[in-house]
Design an enzyme around this catalytic site. Structure first.
Site, PDB file in Angstrom:
ATOM      1  N   SER A 126       5.551 -18.311 -19.294  1.00 29.29           N
ATOM      2  CA  SER A 126       6.558 -17.273 -19.766  1.00 29.29           C
ATOM      3  C   SER A 126       6.318 -16.901 -20.803  1.00 29.29           C
ATOM      4  CB  SER A 126       7.142 -17.514 -18.772  1.00 29.29           C
ATOM      5  OG  SER A 126       8.858 -16.975 -19.188  1.00 29.29           O
ATOM      6  N   LYS A 186       8.637 -25.271 -19.459  1.00 33.26           N
ATOM      7  CA  LYS A 186       6.706 -24.071 -20.018  1.00 33.26           C
ATOM      8  C   LYS A 186       7.163 -24.795 -21.350  1.00 33.26           C
ATOM      9  CE  LYS A 186       6.426 -22.033 -15.789  1.00 33.26           C
ATOM     10  NZ  LYS A 186       5.304 -21.981 -15.896  1.00 33.26           N
ATOM     11  N   HIS A 231      13.279  -9.160  -9.338  1.00 33.69           N
ATOM     12  CA  HIS A 231      13.440  -9.049 -11.279  1.00 33.69           C
ATOM     13  C   HIS A 231      13.305  -7.724 -10.973  1.00 33.69           C
ATOM     14  CE1 HIS A 231      11.563 -13.386 -11.158  1.00 33.69           C
ATOM     15  NE2 HIS A 231      12.000 -13.517 -12.078  1.00 33.69           N
TER      16      HIS A 231
END
Length: 308
Positions: free
Chosen positions: A103, A136, A176
């Protein structure tokens, strides 16, 4: 080719499985009920049994700012456990090819835009989703280390920009920005609201790519995997203001009211734009325009979200 895909029920996973090229491959995509990625023994047993040629890790605990702030322990530990287990179990079972989906929140909050792949760990993270970002980064570095120790293991990371599209979440508390605004504008039109509020001045810039384009890139990456860089951004390479997203969505839905800026509300980071130098050199480009992507997403919303 047999591909083991984690996160097959998520936005990215579903777009991969429904993409036209998916029929050229055999996909294994167990649900979280069928396979708990937080259980290392279960994961390594699954891989040993099915012997995939390729693993794509697209699973994760994801959410907006509120969810990240409320559950930092879960966002950190669950994502670390899943990433570590799937990567290490793949290595233990001699799977040579692995795509880790990361991400752009891994990049430092104060980094200069556009964001180059080399900026990972070059500054402090955005506090609101730090736990998710750390998880991540861990998976991304682990893939690098495995390849460094044994170059025959091609364990590489794709770093997408923000995504929207079919199979997105449209609920106000979980979605989102783009799906949230689609719902907000649609409901304003239906209830004849003359005004819609936008948090802040609407001048912050964001890069949102249609999720089907990311699926297209994943298949392109599979087909050209040997020459793909270790870490590669996947996005548009340009961005739009929040105001422009609202205006495009309003024009697609046919909303003719006005927008009012609530300057008491936070605007978030001024810009978060990926550098697409490596992506361009690798030979791939997105194909869906913002207007076309919004039209397809609104169509999905009408058919599958309003009627479910």
């Amino acid at each position: 080719m047999k591909i083991f895909l984690t996160g097959g029920n998520g936005l990215v996973g579903k777009n991969i499985l429904h993409f036209s090229k998916a029929k050229n491959y055999t996909f294994l995509h167990p649900t979280s009920k069928e396979l708990d990625l937080k259980d290392y023994q279960a994961v390594t047993k699954y891989i040993k049994l099915h012997q995939p040629d390729f693993v794509i890790h697209a699973a994760g605990i994801v959410g907006g700012i509120h969810a990240n702030i409320a559950n930092p322990v879960k966002f950190l530990t669950d994502n670390i456990d899943m990433g570590k287990n799937i990567i290490m179990a793949s290595r233990e079972n001699n799977v040579k090819r692995f795509i880790n989906l990361a991400s752009s929140c891994m990049y430092p909050r104060n980094a200069e835009n556009p964001l180059k792949e080399e900026l990972i760990l070059q500054g402090e993270l955005e506090p609101t989703n730090e736990g998710y970002a750390i998880a991540k980064i861990m998976a991304t570095r682990l893939c690098e280390y495995i390849h460094k120790e044994d170059p025959s293991f091609l364990y590489k990371t794709i770093i997408p920009c923000n995504l929207y599209g079919k199979f997105d979440k449209f609920s106000p508390e979980h979605s989102h920005m783009v799906p949230a605004v689609i719902r907000k504008v649609y409901e304003a039109k239906i209830s004849n609201k003359s005004e819609i509020d936008i948090w802040g001045d609407g001048l912050s810039r964001r890069e949102f790519m249609y999720a089907e384009d990311l699926a297209d890139f994943v298949f392109y990456a599979i087909e050209h995997f040997d020459t793909m860089p270790q870490n590669i951004n996947a996005g548009l390479g340009f961005d739009y203001t929040i105001n422009e997203y609202y205006q495009t969505i309003a024009s697609v839905i046919g909303y003719e009211g006005t927008f009012v800026h609530d300057l008491t509300k936070p605007t978030g980071m001024k810009q978060k734009l990926i550098d697409d130098t490596k992506l361009t050199a690798f030979g791939w480009k997105h194909s869906t325009s913002l207007k076309s992507g919004i039209e397809k997403t609104f169509d999905y919303f009408k058919k599958h979200v309003l009627h479910d």
